[in-house]
Write a protein that holds these residues in place. Structure first.
Motif, PDB file in Angstrom:
ATOM      1  N   TYR A  40      -5.711  -1.760   3.494  1.00  0.00           N
ATOM      2  CA  TYR A  40      -5.061  -1.457   2.209  1.00  0.00           C
ATOM      3  C   TYR A  40      -5.830  -0.375   1.447  1.00  0.00           C
ATOM      4  CZ  TYR A  40      -3.306  -2.050  -2.545  1.00  0.00           C
ATOM      5  OH  TYR A  40      -2.771  -1.817  -3.787  1.00  0.00           O
ATOM      6  N   ILE A  41      -7.142  -0.476   1.427  1.00  0.00           N
ATOM      7  CA  ILE A  41      -7.979   0.523   0.737  1.00  0.00           C
ATOM      8  C   ILE A  41      -7.777   1.905   1.360  1.00  0.00           C
ATOM      9  CG2 ILE A  41     -10.356   1.227   0.252  1.00  0.00           C
ATOM     10  CD1 ILE A  41     -11.053  -1.787   0.144  1.00  0.00           C
ATOM     11  N   VAL A  42      -7.758   1.954   2.693  1.00  0.00           N
ATOM     12  CA  VAL A  42      -7.552   3.221   3.392  1.00  0.00           C
ATOM     13  C   VAL A  42      -6.171   3.795   3.087  1.00  0.00           C
ATOM     14  CG1 VAL A  42      -7.313   4.289   5.673  1.00  0.00           C
ATOM     15  CG2 VAL A  42      -9.168   2.664   5.249  1.00  0.00           C
ATOM     16  N   VAL A  43      -5.147   2.945   3.111  1.00  0.00           N
ATOM     17  CA  VAL A  43      -3.767   3.375   2.855  1.00  0.00           C
ATOM     18  C   VAL A  43      -3.616   3.919   1.436  1.00  0.00           C
ATOM     19  CG1 VAL A  43      -1.396   2.530   2.540  1.00  0.00           C
ATOM     20  CG2 VAL A  43      -2.680   1.899   4.583  1.00  0.00           C
ATOM     21  N   ARG A  44      -4.220   3.221   0.462  1.00  0.00           N
ATOM     22  CA  ARG A  44      -4.133   3.686  -0.929  1.00  0.00           C
ATOM     23  C   ARG A  44      -4.872   5.008  -1.105  1.00  0.00           C
ATOM     24  NH1 ARG A  44      -0.685   3.855  -2.534  1.00  0.00           N
ATOM     25  NH2 ARG A  44      -1.433   4.446  -4.617  1.00  0.00           N
TER      26      ARG A  44
ATOM     27  N   GLY B 180       0.786  -1.226   0.000  1.00  0.00           N
ATOM     28  CA  GLY B 180       0.000   0.000   0.000  1.00  0.00           C
ATOM     29  C   GLY B 180       0.821   1.279   0.000  1.00  0.00           C
ATOM     30  N   ILE B 181       1.967   1.284   0.689  1.00  0.00           N
ATOM     31  CA  ILE B 181       2.739   2.523   0.824  1.00  0.00           C
ATOM     32  C   ILE B 181       3.834   2.678  -0.222  1.00  0.00           C
ATOM     33  CG2 ILE B 181       2.365   2.487   3.321  1.00  0.00           C
ATOM     34  CD1 ILE B 181       5.372   1.799   3.623  1.00  0.00           C
ATOM     35  N   SER B 182       4.162   1.611  -0.967  1.00  0.00           N
ATOM     36  CA  SER B 182       5.356   1.619  -1.819  1.00  0.00           C
ATOM     37  C   SER B 182       5.362   2.745  -2.855  1.00  0.00           C
ATOM     38  CB  SER B 182       5.510   0.262  -2.517  1.00  0.00           C
ATOM     39  OG  SER B 182       4.371  -0.034  -3.300  1.00  0.00           O
ATOM     40  N   SER B 183       4.220   3.057  -3.475  1.00  0.00           N
ATOM     41  CA  SER B 183       4.183   4.067  -4.542  1.00  0.00           C
ATOM     42  C   SER B 183       4.540   5.457  -4.041  1.00  0.00           C
ATOM     43  CB  SER B 183       2.793   4.099  -5.180  1.00  0.00           C
ATOM     44  OG  SER B 183       2.507   2.874  -5.815  1.00  0.00           O
ATOM     45  N   GLU B 184       4.183   5.761  -2.818  1.00  0.00           N
ATOM     46  CA  GLU B 184       4.485   7.070  -2.247  1.00  0.00           C
ATOM     47  C   GLU B 184       5.768   7.069  -1.414  1.00  0.00           C
ATOM     48  OE1 GLU B 184       0.770   6.733  -3.724  1.00  0.00           O
ATOM     49  OE2 GLU B 184       1.259   5.661  -1.857  1.00  0.00           O
ATOM     50  N   PHE B 185       6.212   5.908  -1.001  1.00  0.00           N
ATOM     51  CA  PHE B 185       7.367   5.777  -0.113  1.00  0.00           C
ATOM     52  C   PHE B 185       8.690   5.735  -0.874  1.00  0.00           C
ATOM     53  CE2 PHE B 185      10.166   2.541   2.010  1.00  0.00           C
ATOM     54  CZ  PHE B 185      10.643   3.364   3.010  1.00  0.00           C
TER      55      PHE B 185
ATOM     56  N   THR C  46       3.607   9.133   3.921  1.00  0.00           N
ATOM     57  CA  THR C  46       4.011   7.797   4.376  1.00  0.00           C
ATOM     58  C   THR C  46       3.719   7.606   5.858  1.00  0.00           C
ATOM     59  OG1 THR C  46       5.749   7.683   2.702  1.00  0.00           O
ATOM     60  CG2 THR C  46       5.923   6.167   4.562  1.00  0.00           C
ATOM     61  N   LEU C  47       4.068   8.593   6.666  1.00  0.00           N
ATOM     62  CA  LEU C  47       3.798   8.506   8.111  1.00  0.00           C
ATOM     63  C   LEU C  47       2.302   8.391   8.380  1.00  0.00           C
ATOM     64  CD1 LEU C  47       6.342  11.134   9.477  1.00  0.00           C
ATOM     65  CD2 LEU C  47       6.529   8.647   9.600  1.00  0.00           C
TER      66      LEU C  47
ATOM     67  N   VAL D 239      -3.115   8.316  -2.649  1.00  0.00           N
ATOM     68  CA  VAL D 239      -3.613   9.023  -3.839  1.00  0.00           C
ATOM     69  C   VAL D 239      -3.882  10.488  -3.514  1.00  0.00           C
ATOM     70  CG1 VAL D 239      -5.522   9.185  -5.487  1.00  0.00           C
ATOM     71  CG2 VAL D 239      -4.558   6.947  -4.907  1.00  0.00           C
ATOM     72  N   TYR D 240      -4.455  10.726  -2.353  1.00  0.00           N
ATOM     73  CA  TYR D 240      -4.797  12.094  -1.948  1.00  0.00           C
ATOM     74  C   TYR D 240      -3.546  12.887  -1.550  1.00  0.00           C
ATOM     75  CZ  TYR D 240      -6.768  15.962   0.737  1.00  0.00           C
ATOM     76  OH  TYR D 240      -7.080  17.212   1.219  1.00  0.00           O
ATOM     77  N   GLY D 241      -2.627  12.253  -0.804  1.00  0.00           N
ATOM     78  CA  GLY D 241      -1.479  12.973  -0.260  1.00  0.00           C
ATOM     79  C   GLY D 241      -0.299  13.086  -1.199  1.00  0.00           C
ATOM     80  N   GLY D 242      -0.136  12.127  -2.131  1.00  0.00           N
ATOM     81  CA  GLY D 242       1.003  12.154  -3.033  1.00  0.00           C
ATOM     82  C   GLY D 242       2.291  11.733  -2.356  1.00  0.00           C
TER      83      GLY D 242
END
Length: 489
Positions: A423-427, A302-307, A440-441, A431-434
């Motif tokens: 996972y849905i919440v994390v994604r 869930g976090i990899s795309s933004e992390f 990530t935090l 998407v919203y935070g970029g």
């Protein structure tokens, strides 16, 4: 020391061993680049084969054997000295073989390869397995923490550009050696000098070989990926895969730590003939491992795309895809860790354990040959995922009749439901935070809260439902009793 405290100390130790180097990743990835990271990882993969030859299967066999004799100081001392003498002999042979290999078989990055010899020296003086067998995890953690802190300070002070790769290698391998040396400070409190004969040393050779053979296969799908990437692809691809692998191992620390402490514990219980107690521990361990592995698996994906972009830099963006592919291995390895490391190994059932590892190694090797040339690190990731799945499948088929898995799988479904919601919440946050540290935090903290809340909610409604059903049954039984009494009057 209690199982809970041992788990926490072992968890701390594994986090130190993996997380401290990982704390330096954002700095090192930008200073050395993908190619420099790849050269270090490739040379490290080569030296691992010689480390394997030098240590045989002493790590697992030693801790298991020490656990069974720890109540008798005389036997404990003799066992340790005998096993360690074998370790010294094999490690010296491995060091000589490695130096000759670098001298006559390597044409590039020779200095880096020679510096990796320090990793072999670390194995020569390694006594971690002794403290693991005694379940003295506190000693391991405290001494290695100090050494790792020193290595990180040196790294930030001394490594400044790509030309400092040799210095980086020296710091990383030298700190490992120093960590092993400081453990010897406290070993005199547990053993006394006992004279041994050559036969005492050789008596451990065959048993260690039993553990050594599957380790060869394990190396194939843990280390050969990097070696084959270096041969059939580029050093940059090795670097991409290596950092994805490092992130995965940090996550795996939370579940594999339990296996390390459970092996000597179960070996000790099994030696006392308490089979029912062993199975009870396995049921609890499988439930705990699943509860921890599921959110880590979904969370990492869930976090990899933004992390990855802010953590490693743009040069490592392909690591996102690699992490998405290999994240399910967290769950596969959590379960195979329970079935294999915590059950089959302590009970001495090496045959089925070996078969599972061999099958995984062959699948990984064959898939690598077909996939790495065309897909690089992505192909290696697919091979790793397939290998771990088949290792788990073979072990599960072998022991499925010995345990009642239905209740465990029913409980696991609760964790999966909670994990999917998390996972849905994390994604959504991503998407919203970029891309960014704050995002990530927020993903990690809100994701963790979501998972825990979902698990508690599911458990509450399940227990509440059971309670209502029980009250309903008692009510109808009481009513029947009253009706029966009235009809008989």
């Amino acid at each position: 020391m209690s199982l809970r405290k041992n788990y926490l100390f072992e968890l701390m130790y594994q986090i130190i061993m993996v997380l401290f180097p990982l704390m330096t990743v954002p700095y090192v990835s930008r200073v050395l680049g993908a190619n420099g990271v790849g050269v270090f990882a490739y040379s490290g993969s080569i030296v691992q084969y010689f480390i394997l030859m030098g240590t045989l299967g002493i790590g697992v066999y030693g801790s298991k054997t020490i656990a069974t004799v720890r109540d008798d100081k005389q036997k404990l001392s003799k066992t340790f000295i005998s096993i360690f003498s074998l370790q010294i002999t094999m490690s010296l042979l491995a060091i000589v073989a490695y130096v000759l290999f670098v001298l006559f078989g390597v044409n590039e990055s020779k200095l880096i390869m020679y510096l990796q010899t320090l990793a072999l020296l670390s194995c020569l003086v390694d006594c971690t397995w002794f403290f693991t067998g005694l379940e003295k995890f506190k000693s391991i953690v405290l001494r290695n923490t100090v050494v790792r802190v020193i290595s990180i300070i040196l790294l930030f002070i001394l490594v400044k550009n790509p030309d400092d790769l040799a210095l980086y290698t020296l710091i990383m391998t030298g700190s490992t050696l120093l960590g092993q040396i400081v453990l010897w400070v406290g070993i005199k409190d547990y053993i006394t000098y006992v004279p041994i004969a050559l036969s005492d040393i050789l008596s451990h050779l065959k048993p260690t070989l039993v553990y050594f053979i599957p380790l060869i296969a394990i190396q194939i799908y843990f280390v050969l990926n990097k070696t084959m990437l270096g041969v059939f692809s580029t050093k940059a691809e090795v670097g991409l895969f290596d950092y994805a692998d490092k992130l995965l191992k940090v996550c795996l620390t939370f579940v594999t730590s339990l296996g390390t402490i459970m092996l000597p514990k179960i070996a000790y219980i099994f030696s006392s003939g308490k089979i029912a107690e062993v199975k009870g521990y396995i049921h609890k361990s499988l439930d705990f491992s699943t509860m921890i592995a599921v959110p880590i698996m979904f969370g990492l994906a869930g976090i990899s795309s933004e992390f990855i972009p802010w953590y490693l830099g743009k040069e490592f963006e392909q690591t996102i895809d690699i992490l998405l592919i290999i994240s399910p291995t967290i769950l596969f390895m959590a379960w195979s860790g329970v079935f294999g490391t915590q059950y089959l190994l302590p009970l001495g059932r090496m045959k089925i354990y070996n078969i599972s590892v061999y099958i995984g190694a062959v699948i990984n090797l064959v898939l690598n040959l077909f996939l790495i040339k065309n897909y690089g690190a992505i192909g290696a990731a697919i091979s790793t995922l397939a290998a771990e799945f088949f290792v788990l499948t073979v072990q599960f088929i072998a022991i499925k009749k010995e345990f009642t898995f239905k209740p465990i799988f029913m409980k696991s479904s609760d964790y999966f439901i909670a994990g999917i919601v998390m996972y849905i919440v994390v994604r959504a946050i991503g998407v919203y935070g970029g891309v960014g540290v704050g995002t990530t935090l927020m993903q990690i903290s809100i994701g963790a809260i979501t998972y825990v809340a979902m698990v508690m909610m599911i458990e509450y409604y399940k227990n509440d439902g059971l309670l209502l059903n029980e009250l309903r049954k008692r009510y109808f039984a009481l009513m029947k009793k009253r009706v029966y009494k009235k009809s008989t009057l």
